[in-house]
Motif scaffolding. Structure first.
Motif, short mmCIF file in Angstrom:
data_model
loop_
_atom_site.label_atom_id
_atom_site.label_comp_id
_atom_site.label_asym_id
_atom_site.label_seq_id
_atom_site.Cartn_x
_atom_site.Cartn_y
_atom_site.Cartn_z
N ALA A 56 2.94 -3.55 -2.59
CA ALA A 56 2.64 -3.91 -1.14
C ALA A 56 1.28 -3.63 -0.74
CB ALA A 56 3.86 -3.59 -0.24
N CYS A 57 1.02 -2.28 -1.12
CA CYS A 57 -0.47 -1.71 -0.52
C CYS A 57 -1.49 -2.59 -1.37
CB CYS A 57 -0.84 -0.13 -0.76
SG CYS A 57 0.28 0.57 0.48
N ALA A 58 -1.27 -2.81 -2.63
CA ALA A 58 -2.24 -3.49 -3.48
C ALA A 58 -2.26 -4.93 -2.86
CB ALA A 58 -1.85 -3.54 -4.95
N MET A 59 -1.18 -5.69 -2.60
CA MET A 59 -1.20 -6.88 -2.07
C MET A 59 -2.09 -6.96 -0.90
SD MET A 59 2.76 -7.95 -3.08
CE MET A 59 2.69 -9.49 -2.06
N ALA A 60 -1.68 -5.96 0.14
CA ALA A 60 -2.70 -6.09 1.44
C ALA A 60 -3.85 -5.83 0.96
CB ALA A 60 -2.07 -4.81 2.31
N TYR A 61 -4.55 -4.97 0.13
CA TYR A 61 -5.71 -4.73 -0.27
C TYR A 61 -6.34 -5.98 -0.70
CZ TYR A 61 -9.86 -3.34 -2.76
OH TYR A 61 -11.20 -2.82 -3.33
N ALA A 62 -5.66 -6.79 -1.71
CA ALA A 62 -6.11 -8.08 -2.08
C ALA A 62 -6.42 -9.16 -1.14
CB ALA A 62 -5.19 -8.65 -3.14
N VAL A 63 -5.52 -9.27 -0.13
CA VAL A 63 -5.56 -10.04 1.07
C VAL A 63 -6.69 -9.79 1.82
CG1 VAL A 63 -4.38 -10.82 3.20
CG2 VAL A 63 -2.98 -10.72 1.09
N TRP A 64 -7.10 -8.54 2.04
CA TRP A 64 -8.08 -8.17 2.97
C TRP A 64 -9.60 -8.41 2.00
CZ3 TRP A 64 -11.35 -3.56 1.83
CH2 TRP A 64 -12.35 -3.30 2.91
N ARG A 65 -9.51 -8.47 0.67
CA ARG A 65 -10.49 -8.80 0.06
C ARG A 65 -10.65 -10.27 -0.19
NH1 ARG A 65 -14.42 -5.16 -1.24
NH2 ARG A 65 -14.83 -6.20 -3.23
N GLY A 66 -9.88 -10.98 0.39
CA GLY A 66 -9.82 -12.49 0.32
C GLY A 66 -9.01 -13.30 -1.06
N ARG A 67 -8.31 -12.50 -1.58
CA ARG A 67 -7.54 -12.68 -2.75
C ARG A 67 -6.05 -12.97 -2.43
NH1 ARG A 67 -8.05 -8.82 -7.17
NH2 ARG A 67 -7.19 -10.79 -8.27
N ARG A 68 -5.86 -14.09 -1.54
CA ARG A 68 -4.59 -14.38 -1.23
C ARG A 68 -3.74 -14.86 -2.17
NH1 ARG A 68 -5.75 -17.72 4.29
NH2 ARG A 68 -6.99 -18.70 2.55
N ALA A 69 -4.35 -15.63 -3.08
CA ALA A 69 -3.48 -16.47 -3.97
C ALA A 69 -3.12 -15.34 -5.07
CB ALA A 69 -4.07 -17.38 -4.80
N GLY A 95 0.81 -5.18 -11.66
CA GLY A 95 0.31 -6.09 -10.62
C GLY A 95 -0.54 -5.41 -9.64
N ALA A 96 0.02 -4.17 -9.22
CA ALA A 96 -1.07 -3.33 -8.16
C ALA A 96 -2.50 -3.03 -9.00
CB ALA A 96 -0.58 -2.05 -7.99
N ALA A 97 -2.47 -2.80 -10.23
CA ALA A 97 -3.66 -2.49 -10.99
C ALA A 97 -4.63 -3.76 -11.16
CB ALA A 97 -3.54 -1.89 -12.52
N PHE A 98 -3.79 -5.05 -11.34
CA PHE A 98 -4.47 -6.07 -11.60
C PHE A 98 -5.28 -6.67 -9.95
CE2 PHE A 98 -1.73 -7.45 -15.13
CZ PHE A 98 -2.42 -6.60 -15.97
N LEU A 99 -4.51 -6.36 -9.08
CA LEU A 99 -4.98 -6.65 -7.75
C LEU A 99 -6.17 -5.80 -7.23
CD1 LEU A 99 -1.71 -7.27 -6.02
CD2 LEU A 99 -3.16 -9.16 -6.63
N VAL A 100 -6.11 -4.37 -7.68
CA VAL A 100 -7.02 -3.49 -7.05
C VAL A 100 -8.50 -3.34 -7.95
CG1 VAL A 100 -7.38 -1.05 -6.51
CG2 VAL A 100 -5.41 -2.14 -5.79
N SER A 101 -7.99 -2.88 -9.26
CA SER A 101 -9.06 -2.79 -10.35
C SER A 101 -8.55 -2.81 -11.78
CB SER A 101 -9.88 -1.44 -9.96
OG SER A 101 -10.69 -1.19 -11.02
#
Length: 180
Positions: free
Chosen positions: A48-61, A112-118
């Protein structure tokens, strides 16, 4: 693998012998701590934290696809558990151990979190998933094949999620996407 579990074939019998030699080969508190990494209360907040980070970075999809991948875990694991009705290593009277939901949860959440963050976090995701699966086997919560089947299932789920994310990103880059 699933066929061997269903017919209690040679691979499943070997799996059970290996498991008996592994259970409680490390102190229980350590194996329980390791297996707890696959609990939803631990793995889901990480995702969930990684998803929020991705949304914040403009990676909603990408965030959406990671969330859908996690939602797919119980939709795939629970029917397989019902279908195979495999008893547990320490609870032969109980059923529903194949495949391991904790292992699938850990793999999909951490990768999933790793792919979203780095992508540099992929080794950390691999270690967390491996520690989870190992803890589940050492504690006697799952047979090794339960864990291995979940890893295979998780690779498929993560692959589909990644493919959907790439297609969605390509459509956005060419201006072919619909409303977001």
């Amino acid at each position: 693998m699933t066929w061997q579990v269903l017919v209690h074939g040679p691979l499943a019998r070997l799996d059970e012998r290996v498991s008996r030699s592994l259970v409680d080969s490390v102190p229980r508190p350590l194996s329980e701590l390791a297996s707890d990494l696959g609990n939803m209360t631990v793995a889901l907040p990480v995702l969930a934290c990684a998803m929020a980070y991705a949304v914040w970075r403009g990676r909603r999809a990408a965030a959406l696809h990671a969330g859908l991948a996690m939602a797919a875990v119980p939709l795939l694991v629970v029917p397989l558990k019902e279908w195979t009705a495999r008893p547990g290593p320490l609870e032969p009277w109980a059923q529903g151990y194949y495949p391991s939901g904790h292992t699938a949860t850990a793999a999909v959440a951490y990768f999933g979190a790793a792919f979203l963050v780095s992508n540099r976090l992929v080794p950390v995701a691999a270690v967390l998933t491996a520690v989870t699966g190992t803890g589940l086997m050492l504690r006697g919560f799952h047979w090794p094949l339960d864990v291995f089947a979940s890893l295979c299932l998780s690779l498929v789920v993560l692959g589909v999620s990644s493919s959907c994310t790439r297609r969605s990103s390509a459509k956005t880059a060419t201006g072919c996407s619909g409303p977001s």
